[in-house]
Write a protein that holds these residues in place. Sequence first.
Motif, PDB file in Angstrom:
ATOM      1  N   ALA A  52      -7.987   0.321 -10.616  1.00  0.00           N
ATOM      2  CA  ALA A  52      -7.303   0.497 -11.904  1.00  0.00           C
ATOM      3  C   ALA A  52      -6.147  -0.494 -12.045  1.00  0.00           C
ATOM      4  O   ALA A  52      -5.930  -1.050 -13.128  1.00  0.00           O
ATOM      5  CB  ALA A  52      -6.809   1.933 -12.049  1.00  0.00           C
ATOM      6  N   ILE A  53      -5.406  -0.712 -10.970  1.00  0.00           N
ATOM      7  CA  ILE A  53      -4.300  -1.684 -11.018  1.00  0.00           C
ATOM      8  C   ILE A  53      -4.847  -3.088 -11.247  1.00  0.00           C
ATOM      9  O   ILE A  53      -4.340  -3.841 -12.079  1.00  0.00           O
ATOM     10  CB  ILE A  53      -3.451  -1.611  -9.734  1.00  0.00           C
ATOM     11  CG1 ILE A  53      -2.633  -0.320  -9.751  1.00  0.00           C
ATOM     12  CG2 ILE A  53      -2.547  -2.833  -9.589  1.00  0.00           C
ATOM     13  CD1 ILE A  53      -1.902  -0.026  -8.464  1.00  0.00           C
ATOM     14  N   ALA A  95       1.743   3.956  -3.113  1.00  0.00           N
ATOM     15  CA  ALA A  95       1.560   4.369  -4.502  1.00  0.00           C
ATOM     16  C   ALA A  95       2.807   5.000  -5.120  1.00  0.00           C
ATOM     17  O   ALA A  95       2.786   5.378  -6.287  1.00  0.00           O
ATOM     18  CB  ALA A  95       0.372   5.332  -4.598  1.00  0.00           C
ATOM     19  N   ASN A 112       0.839  -1.194   0.000  1.00  0.00           N
ATOM     20  CA  ASN A 112       0.000   0.000   0.000  1.00  0.00           C
ATOM     21  C   ASN A 112       0.878   1.250   0.000  1.00  0.00           C
ATOM     22  O   ASN A 112       0.916   2.021   0.953  1.00  0.00           O
ATOM     23  CB  ASN A 112      -0.948  -0.010   1.199  1.00  0.00           C
ATOM     24  CG  ASN A 112      -2.063   1.002   1.048  1.00  0.00           C
ATOM     25  OD1 ASN A 112      -2.226   1.612  -0.004  1.00  0.00           O
ATOM     26  ND2 ASN A 112      -2.841   1.188   2.095  1.00  0.00           N
ATOM     27  N   GLU A 128      -9.944   3.911  -6.098  1.00  0.00           N
ATOM     28  CA  GLU A 128      -9.967   3.926  -7.564  1.00  0.00           C
ATOM     29  C   GLU A 128      -8.618   3.504  -8.149  1.00  0.00           C
ATOM     30  O   GLU A 128      -8.565   2.834  -9.179  1.00  0.00           O
ATOM     31  CB  GLU A 128     -10.375   5.304  -8.078  1.00  0.00           C
ATOM     32  CG  GLU A 128     -11.843   5.607  -7.822  1.00  0.00           C
ATOM     33  CD  GLU A 128     -12.272   6.940  -8.398  1.00  0.00           C
ATOM     34  OE1 GLU A 128     -11.600   7.476  -9.302  1.00  0.00           O
ATOM     35  OE2 GLU A 128     -13.308   7.448  -7.928  1.00  0.00           O
ATOM     36  N   GLN A 129      -7.524   3.875  -7.494  1.00  0.00           N
ATOM     37  CA  GLN A 129      -6.201   3.459  -7.961  1.00  0.00           C
ATOM     38  C   GLN A 129      -6.047   1.944  -7.871  1.00  0.00           C
ATOM     39  O   GLN A 129      -5.501   1.323  -8.785  1.00  0.00           O
ATOM     40  CB  GLN A 129      -5.102   4.130  -7.131  1.00  0.00           C
ATOM     41  CG  GLN A 129      -4.965   5.612  -7.356  1.00  0.00           C
ATOM     42  CD  GLN A 129      -3.970   6.213  -6.381  1.00  0.00           C
ATOM     43  OE1 GLN A 129      -4.176   6.153  -5.167  1.00  0.00           O
ATOM     44  NE2 GLN A 129      -2.896   6.779  -6.910  1.00  0.00           N
ATOM     45  N   VAL A 130      -6.517   1.361  -6.779  1.00  0.00           N
ATOM     46  CA  VAL A 130      -6.423  -0.095  -6.609  1.00  0.00           C
ATOM     47  C   VAL A 130      -7.253  -0.798  -7.676  1.00  0.00           C
ATOM     48  O   VAL A 130      -6.799  -1.767  -8.294  1.00  0.00           O
ATOM     49  CB  VAL A 130      -6.867  -0.526  -5.196  1.00  0.00           C
ATOM     50  CG1 VAL A 130      -6.912  -2.041  -5.069  1.00  0.00           C
ATOM     51  CG2 VAL A 130      -5.925   0.065  -4.150  1.00  0.00           C
ATOM     52  N   TYR A 137      -2.740   3.965  -1.423  1.00  0.00           N
ATOM     53  CA  TYR A 137      -3.573   3.991  -2.622  1.00  0.00           C
ATOM     54  C   TYR A 137      -4.995   4.403  -2.270  1.00  0.00           C
ATOM     55  O   TYR A 137      -5.505   4.059  -1.199  1.00  0.00           O
ATOM     56  CB  TYR A 137      -3.644   2.596  -3.257  1.00  0.00           C
ATOM     57  CG  TYR A 137      -2.428   2.199  -4.036  1.00  0.00           C
ATOM     58  CD1 TYR A 137      -2.228   2.672  -5.323  1.00  0.00           C
ATOM     59  CD2 TYR A 137      -1.495   1.323  -3.497  1.00  0.00           C
ATOM     60  CE1 TYR A 137      -1.113   2.288  -6.058  1.00  0.00           C
ATOM     61  CE2 TYR A 137      -0.375   0.934  -4.223  1.00  0.00           C
ATOM     62  CZ  TYR A 137      -0.195   1.424  -5.507  1.00  0.00           C
ATOM     63  OH  TYR A 137       0.903   1.049  -6.226  1.00  0.00           O
ATOM     64  N   ARG A 142      -5.898  -3.441 -14.823  1.00  0.00           N
ATOM     65  CA  ARG A 142      -4.737  -3.576 -15.702  1.00  0.00           C
ATOM     66  C   ARG A 142      -4.186  -4.995 -15.644  1.00  0.00           C
ATOM     67  O   ARG A 142      -3.865  -5.600 -16.663  1.00  0.00           O
ATOM     68  CB  ARG A 142      -3.660  -2.574 -15.298  1.00  0.00           C
ATOM     69  CG  ARG A 142      -2.458  -2.569 -16.225  1.00  0.00           C
ATOM     70  CD  ARG A 142      -1.400  -1.605 -15.773  1.00  0.00           C
ATOM     71  NE  ARG A 142      -1.862  -0.230 -15.815  1.00  0.00           N
ATOM     72  CZ  ARG A 142      -1.100   0.816 -15.545  1.00  0.00           C
ATOM     73  NH1 ARG A 142       0.158   0.640 -15.206  1.00  0.00           N
ATOM     74  NH2 ARG A 142      -1.575   2.028 -15.596  1.00  0.00           N
TER      75      ARG A 142
END
Length: 141
Positions: free
Chosen positions: A123-124, A29, A27, A119-121, A116, A127
């Motif tokens: 997105a990862i 970023a 955790n 939303e970042q998590v 994070y 991906r």
Amino acid sequence: MFVLDSRLQQDTLPVGDFPLCRLLLMNDANYPWFILVPRREEVSELFQLDGLDQQALWQEATMLAETLKDAFGADKMNIATLGNVVSQLHVHVIARRRDDPAWPAPVWGRLPAQPYGDEQVLAIKDRLRLVLAENFCFIED
């Protein structure tokens, strides 16, 4: 029964499971920093795994590193087992870029962790969903 070390629980976010390892996201970023933890009881050293598990761990680490290199445009992949703070066997797989805030030094203790956002998590995970093999099972929140 496999139990994740409390420090790893505190410092990481669960991503999913390979056949042998639990995949965690540190955790922080500042870097795409992942951790593989073999789901085996009371293992602190690589040599404590049987031969098949040693091979599986290396295959999972190698496949993850290749995936992360492409997915995050890494200049260098760092793969390490240390265990000085957390004795449970775990492998750090970190995608490094020449423009990351710690380059070229190690990431440990260089900067305060930047947690994070949700939303970042997502997105990862999205991906990684596009590139991880069929034998990977995501942990859904």
